[in-house]
Motif scaffolding. Sequence first.
Motif, PDB file in Angstrom:
ATOM      1  N   MET A   1       0.842  -1.199   0.000  1.00  0.00           N
ATOM      2  CA  MET A   1       0.000   0.000   0.000  1.00  0.00           C
ATOM      3  C   MET A   1       0.869   1.236   0.000  1.00  0.00           C
ATOM      4  SD  MET A   1      -3.258  -1.063   2.348  1.00  0.00           S
ATOM      5  CE  MET A   1      -4.159  -2.568   2.012  1.00  0.00           C
ATOM      6  N   SER A   2       0.258   2.410  -0.056  1.00  0.00           N
ATOM      7  CA  SER A   2       0.994   3.584  -0.519  1.00  0.00           C
ATOM      8  C   SER A   2       1.148   4.683   0.521  1.00  0.00           C
ATOM      9  CB  SER A   2       0.281   4.174  -1.743  1.00  0.00           C
ATOM     10  OG  SER A   2       0.099   3.189  -2.731  1.00  0.00           O
ATOM     11  N   PHE A   3       2.222   5.460   0.315  1.00  0.00           N
ATOM     12  CA  PHE A   3       2.420   6.723   1.024  1.00  0.00           C
ATOM     13  C   PHE A   3       2.113   7.826   0.023  1.00  0.00           C
ATOM     14  CE2 PHE A   3       5.180  10.154   2.740  1.00  0.00           C
ATOM     15  CZ  PHE A   3       4.563  10.265   3.980  1.00  0.00           C
ATOM     16  N   THR A   4       1.056   8.576   0.253  1.00  0.00           N
ATOM     17  CA  THR A   4       0.524   9.462  -0.775  1.00  0.00           C
ATOM     18  C   THR A   4       0.408  10.905  -0.301  1.00  0.00           C
ATOM     19  OG1 THR A   4      -1.765   9.019  -0.096  1.00  0.00           O
ATOM     20  CG2 THR A   4      -0.820   7.591  -1.804  1.00  0.00           C
ATOM     21  N   LEU A   5       0.290  11.779  -1.288  1.00  0.00           N
ATOM     22  CA  LEU A   5      -0.004  13.188  -1.037  1.00  0.00           C
ATOM     23  C   LEU A   5      -1.399  13.473  -1.577  1.00  0.00           C
ATOM     24  CD1 LEU A   5       0.692  16.134  -0.281  1.00  0.00           C
ATOM     25  CD2 LEU A   5       1.689  16.380  -2.565  1.00  0.00           C
ATOM     26  N   GLN A   6      -2.277  13.930  -0.700  1.00  0.00           N
ATOM     27  CA  GLN A   6      -3.611  14.349  -1.125  1.00  0.00           C
ATOM     28  C   GLN A   6      -3.574  15.847  -1.363  1.00  0.00           C
ATOM     29  OE1 GLN A   6      -7.348  12.532   0.513  1.00  0.00           O
ATOM     30  NE2 GLN A   6      -7.639  14.588   1.314  1.00  0.00           N
ATOM     31  N   ARG A 249       7.188  29.430  -1.223  1.00  0.00           N
ATOM     32  CA  ARG A 249       6.015  30.261  -0.898  1.00  0.00           C
ATOM     33  C   ARG A 249       4.894  30.057  -1.897  1.00  0.00           C
ATOM     34  NH1 ARG A 249       4.739  35.941  -1.698  1.00  0.00           N
ATOM     35  NH2 ARG A 249       6.770  36.298  -2.676  1.00  0.00           N
ATOM     36  N   LEU A 250       5.242  29.754  -3.143  1.00  0.00           N
ATOM     37  CA  LEU A 250       4.227  29.526  -4.169  1.00  0.00           C
ATOM     38  C   LEU A 250       3.588  28.152  -4.000  1.00  0.00           C
ATOM     39  CD1 LEU A 250       2.849  30.423  -6.844  1.00  0.00           C
ATOM     40  CD2 LEU A 250       4.773  29.361  -8.055  1.00  0.00           C
ATOM     41  N   TRP A 251       4.389  27.110  -4.013  1.00  0.00           N
ATOM     42  CA  TRP A 251       3.852  25.745  -4.059  1.00  0.00           C
ATOM     43  C   TRP A 251       3.417  25.221  -2.704  1.00  0.00           C
ATOM     44  CZ3 TRP A 251       3.012  25.631  -8.882  1.00  0.00           C
ATOM     45  CH2 TRP A 251       3.958  26.031  -9.825  1.00  0.00           C
ATOM     46  N   LEU A 252       4.109  25.631  -1.633  1.00  0.00           N
ATOM     47  CA  LEU A 252       3.831  25.067  -0.308  1.00  0.00           C
ATOM     48  C   LEU A 252       3.263  26.098   0.656  1.00  0.00           C
ATOM     49  CD1 LEU A 252       7.086  22.929   0.167  1.00  0.00           C
ATOM     50  CD2 LEU A 252       4.899  22.212  -0.819  1.00  0.00           C
ATOM     51  N   GLY A 253       2.861  27.256   0.145  1.00  0.00           N
ATOM     52  CA  GLY A 253       2.422  28.338   1.024  1.00  0.00           C
ATOM     53  C   GLY A 253       1.116  28.079   1.735  1.00  0.00           C
ATOM     54  N   ASP A 254       0.260  27.220   1.186  1.00  0.00           N
ATOM     55  CA  ASP A 254      -0.994  26.858   1.850  1.00  0.00           C
ATOM     56  C   ASP A 254      -0.921  25.383   2.211  1.00  0.00           C
ATOM     57  OD1 ASP A 254      -3.516  26.451   2.802  1.00  0.00           O
ATOM     58  OD2 ASP A 254      -4.570  26.865   0.922  1.00  0.00           O
ATOM     59  N   ARG A 255      -0.386  25.099   3.388  1.00  0.00           N
ATOM     60  CA  ARG A 255      -0.194  23.700   3.782  1.00  0.00           C
ATOM     61  C   ARG A 255      -1.524  22.980   4.001  1.00  0.00           C
ATOM     62  NH1 ARG A 255       5.080  22.212   5.230  1.00  0.00           N
ATOM     63  NH2 ARG A 255       6.457  23.604   4.077  1.00  0.00           N
ATOM     64  N   SER A 256      -2.603  23.728   4.237  1.00  0.00           N
ATOM     65  CA  SER A 256      -3.890  23.076   4.445  1.00  0.00           C
ATOM     66  C   SER A 256      -4.381  22.365   3.188  1.00  0.00           C
ATOM     67  CB  SER A 256      -4.943  24.095   4.904  1.00  0.00           C
ATOM     68  OG  SER A 256      -5.227  25.036   3.879  1.00  0.00           O
ATOM     69  N   ALA A 257      -3.822  22.733   2.030  1.00  0.00           N
ATOM     70  CA  ALA A 257      -4.218  22.089   0.772  1.00  0.00           C
ATOM     71  C   ALA A 257      -3.409  20.833   0.492  1.00  0.00           C
ATOM     72  CB  ALA A 257      -4.060  23.071  -0.385  1.00  0.00           C
ATOM     73  N   LEU A 258      -2.425  20.524   1.347  1.00  0.00           N
ATOM     74  CA  LEU A 258      -1.510  19.401   1.125  1.00  0.00           C
ATOM     75  C   LEU A 258      -1.555  18.468   2.322  1.00  0.00           C
ATOM     76  CD1 LEU A 258       1.456  21.689   0.040  1.00  0.00           C
ATOM     77  CD2 LEU A 258       0.044  20.377  -1.535  1.00  0.00           C
ATOM     78  N   THR A 259      -1.930  17.221   2.098  1.00  0.00           N
ATOM     79  CA  THR A 259      -2.013  16.262   3.199  1.00  0.00           C
ATOM     80  C   THR A 259      -1.221  15.014   2.857  1.00  0.00           C
ATOM     81  OG1 THR A 259      -4.246  17.042   3.742  1.00  0.00           O
ATOM     82  CG2 THR A 259      -3.552  14.943   4.687  1.00  0.00           C
ATOM     83  N   ALA A 260      -0.140  14.801   3.600  1.00  0.00           N
ATOM     84  CA  ALA A 260       0.643  13.575   3.443  1.00  0.00           C
ATOM     85  C   ALA A 260       0.001  12.495   4.303  1.00  0.00           C
ATOM     86  CB  ALA A 260       2.084  13.811   3.883  1.00  0.00           C
ATOM     87  N   GLN A 261      -0.108  11.283   3.745  1.00  0.00           N
ATOM     88  CA  GLN A 261      -0.764  10.226   4.504  1.00  0.00           C
ATOM     89  C   GLN A 261      -0.211   8.852   4.145  1.00  0.00           C
ATOM     90  OE1 GLN A 261      -4.845  11.144   3.586  1.00  0.00           O
ATOM     91  NE2 GLN A 261      -4.721  10.368   1.501  1.00  0.00           N
ATOM     92  N   GLY A 262      -0.073   8.036   5.188  1.00  0.00           N
ATOM     93  CA  GLY A 262       0.344   6.654   5.011  1.00  0.00           C
ATOM     94  C   GLY A 262      -0.836   5.728   5.232  1.00  0.00           C
ATOM     95  N   GLY A 295       8.413   5.110   4.703  1.00  0.00           N
ATOM     96  CA  GLY A 295       9.671   4.848   5.393  1.00  0.00           C
ATOM     97  C   GLY A 295      10.773   5.737   4.875  1.00  0.00           C
ATOM     98  N   THR A 296      12.004   5.331   5.127  1.00  0.00           N
ATOM     99  CA  THR A 296      13.136   6.185   4.745  1.00  0.00           C
ATOM    100  C   THR A 296      13.188   6.403   3.239  1.00  0.00           C
ATOM    101  OG1 THR A 296      14.581   4.234   4.709  1.00  0.00           O
ATOM    102  CG2 THR A 296      14.519   5.533   6.741  1.00  0.00           C
ATOM    103  N   GLY A 297      12.715   5.417   2.450  1.00  0.00           N
ATOM    104  CA  GLY A 297      12.690   5.592   1.004  1.00  0.00           C
ATOM    105  C   GLY A 297      11.755   6.698   0.560  1.00  0.00           C
ATOM    106  N   HIS A 298      10.811   7.061   1.429  1.00  0.00           N
ATOM    107  CA  HIS A 298       9.899   8.168   1.149  1.00  0.00           C
ATOM    108  C   HIS A 298      10.370   9.470   1.802  1.00  0.00           C
ATOM    109  CE1 HIS A 298       7.315   4.498   0.919  1.00  0.00           C
ATOM    110  NE2 HIS A 298       6.868   5.107  -0.167  1.00  0.00           N
ATOM    111  N   GLY A 299      11.434   9.383   2.603  1.00  0.00           N
ATOM    112  CA  GLY A 299      11.913  10.561   3.317  1.00  0.00           C
ATOM    113  C   GLY A 299      11.491  10.604   4.770  1.00  0.00           C
ATOM    114  N   ILE A 300      10.760   9.592   5.237  1.00  0.00           N
ATOM    115  CA  ILE A 300      10.327   9.559   6.630  1.00  0.00           C
ATOM    116  C   ILE A 300      11.535   9.295   7.536  1.00  0.00           C
ATOM    117  CG2 ILE A 300       8.925   8.323   8.327  1.00  0.00           C
ATOM    118  CD1 ILE A 300       7.308  10.041   6.427  1.00  0.00           C
ATOM    119  N   GLN A 348      12.692   0.934   5.262  1.00  0.00           N
ATOM    120  CA  GLN A 348      12.791   1.618   3.977  1.00  0.00           C
ATOM    121  C   GLN A 348      11.433   2.047   3.431  1.00  0.00           C
ATOM    122  OE1 GLN A 348      15.102  -0.414   1.016  1.00  0.00           O
ATOM    123  NE2 GLN A 348      15.179   1.371  -0.318  1.00  0.00           N
ATOM    124  N   HIS A 349      10.421   1.207   3.575  1.00  0.00           N
ATOM    125  CA  HIS A 349       9.118   1.540   3.017  1.00  0.00           C
ATOM    126  C   HIS A 349       8.007   1.630   4.047  1.00  0.00           C
ATOM    127  CE1 HIS A 349      11.260  -0.326  -0.494  1.00  0.00           C
ATOM    128  NE2 HIS A 349      10.880   0.823  -0.997  1.00  0.00           N
TER     129      HIS A 349
END
Length: 389
Positions: A1-6, A249-262, A295-300, A348-349
């Motif tokens: 299963m996946s580590f995703t960005l919503q 500031r452009l791409w990550l300025g509104d963190r409420s629009a970005l949700t990382a989830q495992g 995991g670490t392969g995703h940067g966690i 790793q994952h």
Amino acid sequence: MSFTLQLDTSAWRRHLESVAAATSARAQLIPVVKGSGYGIGQNLLAREATRLGSGCIAVGTIYELDGILDAYAGDVVVLEPFEPRDASAERAWSRVLERTDSARVIRTVSRPSALFALSAGGGVSRVLIEARSSMHRFGMDERELLATLADTSIRSAIHEGRLAIEGLTLHLPMTQPADEETGRGAVSMSPRAREVCRWAGLWSAEVSGWTAQSATAAAIWTSHLSDDELASVAAATPGIELRSRIGTRLWLGDRSALTAQGTVLAVHPLPARTRVGYRQRTGPKDGTLVVVSGGTGHGIGLSAPSPVASARQRVVAAGTGALESAGRAMSPFTWAGRQRWFAEPPHQHHSMIWLPRGCVIPAVGDQVTADVRFTTTRFDEVLEIDSPE
């Protein structure tokens, strides 16, 4: 299963359009899409830059060019300075220059030797000259810049069009420069804005005497200016075209629009003193071990050094270090409203986290949110959704 960005596309685009509108009132917006595309992906960001009407974007290195040139139809600036003595990068440049669309590429040049090498080569090189800002990372100081541009071979290359100068670029610090002096009439400006104005004055005086390219070369490219600073620079430099590079500031300025989830992969209620993981550590009494994707392969679990300036930050850093030395580390995952402890360092994952007795227990397939550093995170998939207005 996946580590995703919503990605909440509607909310995210409203933020992008707000930044673009505020910037475009005073300068041309240059979206930065370097590295992993701020965790969102370079091609997706290139698509959004096109939607915003940007005629130019910036990437980090020569190695990012091939994919971007395929995904984006405008000009592309390579931020890492061109250095002909870097053999690997030189080979990559040779491959890019074989492309039929290589005329869209703009190099950054921060050393006199690199500019001389380009002037002696064949064909036309589009070039941004980098000034040495208070960052003191790359760039020519005032003496080097003026001496290089006064050289007859460089003058000839500019006049003949072999060097197409696109402007002067400044990479500014995120905090205010400590050594920038206050000039007459500039008291109300921030030190960072004063630094840009100082360089803009020098550059404008230099290119005004050119018999060729003086109009296109007069542009000043900047980074890390706030909207107020950009406004003050624009007011102080009438007639100079400003171009503002914006990434975080452009791409990550509104963190409420970005949700990382495992995704929850396994759930194990365990009795007290049960040893788990590679390192066979125990957890809380009657706790539940949850295995989640990411995991670490995703940067966690990977982190960049962070500045510790205040007394509170020092206390937090000391406390965190003490806990980690005792084998306890907080994970970036949140469940039931609280950030949860790692059972052991992430794999790793996957990651293993503890939930205490009495906590609501997730089911396999549930999503667990994570607070991540986007620039070092690799998602398995970016899921674009549209939330209601």
